[in-house]
Scaffold this active site. Structure first.
Site: not given
Length: 534
Positions: A136, A195, A197, A289
């Site tokens: 995104d 994610d 990281d 989530d």
């Protein structure tokens, strides 16, 4: 108390004489104090005592469950069926289910390579896995870098798809929802999410997916987070203590009692059927989530937390990033409770006790009451009590319960036990920020749906010149100051000084360090400092 009350009256007389305050005003003040302020403070103390007991019991129960799991070796492999998947002689790799590995990202220049490389190195038959990068990013340069990285791994034979969209509607939830629409996703049975990281070890899928394959009623397998930058500064050390407690105690106890806990948004594997049955991703809050997890839990699906599986990740190491993260993590659950309370109460597929657990334990005790009692009792009511000698604060609520709660929180990271005082001080300061966020979430006020991606430094400080780092993370001087924290620090300093001068209970021993903590956070002197240009 009588002595302190006499001192109070002396102060009133001196104030009246020094500033020429009429006796009538002093009389009115005494009446207001007696009729309004003292009763209000007594009510505040009672409310805080009740909340303290609620939080203490909640933590005690969770700690007992986690201790039971550890002592009696109640690992998920003993409770649920688990058997390693192996290639079959006749059907080959078809014994392995199709897995989609999703990596949503937004302008993740410092870490995008780490997550993509880790995903591409997962041990799983290459014809039974699809890696989907949902980018995104709004920065065209970063978008190009991510696309090139995906093309590099595609040339190496990895089944990787680079997907973008022309808007950021719904933020992460919107990206995940859009990612489910591609035709190739329909061929997959499970989704592993990471994610940008996060760096899973190569055996991640081999250790998690069998739980889903052999247990049809399991929707989610959640792994634990491990922090690669925990030793970067004192703030990250303190965060590590809180996060380790969250995983080792909160997630463990939820998994072991009601097979329910909040999905952490990453480092987990979902059964796609469970996502579809629960209505898919929803962007009504900033905790998509948790939203999905609650809906799936109310649908009768079970969750498994596997603490032995750890996934490397990064803690926010700047105060700005940490504040944004904590705002989202505090505001989102409160806003979700506002929107789902009746849905939880009216759920038909789960027992009364599970609904009670979700509303009281999962939402109220942990994500609302704990924040408010931490700030209002320890940073407002107790400091104010030094001005009201009529108040009685039992020792068990001022000393014993806080000490017990602190010790219970320290079990997650024994190696950092010597930092427990710093943990207490920073948690109390951050509770102000969290209380404000909870209030915004419950009222669905201005920043209720604010989504700011947590900044990651990655290896930036090690691999790049100081000037490039400074340019990216430069903060204007006046933006380093946080007014609310500074106001509270002044109030605490006055309270501690008054208590020290007038004697009585020695609350100043605690209030002075707390005042200093609020002041340091107020001037932004916490976390990793980005080098300034010279």
């Amino acid at each position: 108390m009588a002595t302190t009350g006499a001192v109070q009256r002396v102060y009133e007389i001196l104030f009246s004489v020094a500033f020429g305050v009429p006796d009538e005003v002093v009389f009115i003040w005494r009446k207001v104090r007696e009729v309004v302020l003292v009763p209000a403070m007594k009510i505040a103390v009672i409310i805080c005592l009740i909340m303290s007991v609620m939080v203490f019991i909640e933590k005690l129960v969770m700690g007992a469950v986690s201790l039971y799991v550890k002592v009696f070796h109640r690992k998920p492999e003993k409770i649920y069926k688990w058997e390693a998947l192996r290639e079959d002689v006749e059907i080959g790799t078809s014994v392995f289910p199709m897995v989609l590995v999703q990596i949503p990202m937004f302008n993740e220049k410092e870490v995008y390579k780490l997550s993509i490389e880790a995903a591409c190195n997962l041990t799983w038959p290459s014809d039974r896995v699809i890696i989907q990068v949902l980018d995104d990013s709004t920065d065209p340069v970063i978008k190009g870098l991510v696309r090139n990285e995906c093309e590099k791994w595609l040339r190496k034979g990895k089944n990787i798809r680079y997907e973008t969209r022309n808007n950021r509607n719904g933020y992460k939830a919107g990206a995940l929802k859009e990612g489910m629409k591609y035709n190739y996703v329909q061929t997959c049975d499970y989704i592993a999410m990471f994610d940008a990281d996060f760096q899973p070890s190569p055996d991640f899928l081999m250790r998690t997916v069998p739980f889903l394959v052999h247990n049809d009623d399991v929707a989610l397998v959640q792994a634990r987070w491990k922090f690669v930058n925990a030793r970067e500064c004192l703030m990250t050390r303190v965060q590590e203590m809180s996060m380790d407690y969250h995983f080792k105690v909160e997630q463990e106890s939820g998994s072991s009692t009601f097979a329910f806990f909040g999905f952490n948004g990453t480092a987990g594997v979902w059964r796609i059927k469970a996502i579809d049955d629960s209505g898919g991703w929803n962007d009504r809050t900033t905790v998509e989530d948790m939203d999905l997890a609650v809906r799936a839990g109310l649908g009768g699906w079970k969750f498994i937390y596997v603490g032995d599986i750890k996934v490397n990740s990064e803690l926010p190491s700047t105060l700005k990033a940490y504040r944004y993260q904590q705002h989202r993590w505090s505001c989102g659950p409160a806003n979700l409770l506002r929107k789902m309370a009746w849905e939880i109460i009216l759920a038909e597929k789960v027992s009364f006790w599970k609904k009670f657990y979700v509303i009281y334990n999962f939402f109220l005790a942990r994500r609302i009451i704990s924040h408010y009692v931490t700030f209002f009792f320890y940073s407002i009511v107790i400091p104010l009590a030094v001005f009201f000698p009529e108040l009685y604060l039992p020792k068990w609520c001022v000393v014993y319960i806080p000490t017990a709660i602190t010790l219970l929180n320290s079990v997650g990271t024994p190696s950092s036990f010597h930092l427990i005082i710093f943990w207490v001080l920073l948690e109390n300061v951050m509770s102000l920020h969290r209380c404000k966020a909870v209030f915004i979430g419950l009222l669905e006020a201005g920043r209720a749906n604010e989504w700011v991606v947590t900044e990651k430094l990655g290896d930036m400080l090690k691999t790049k010149p100081d000037t490039s780092v400074t340019k990216k993370f430069q903060i204007r001087f006046w933006k380093r100051f946080h007014v609310l924290e500074l106001v509270v620090s002044v109030f605490l300093l006055i309270s501690a000084s008054y208590n020290l001068i007038n004697g009585g209970d020695i609350y100043y021993i605690y209030i002075f360090p707390q005042a200093m903590s609020f002041f340091l956070v107020g001037i932004g002197y916490v976390g990793t400092f980005i080098p300034t240009d010279k």
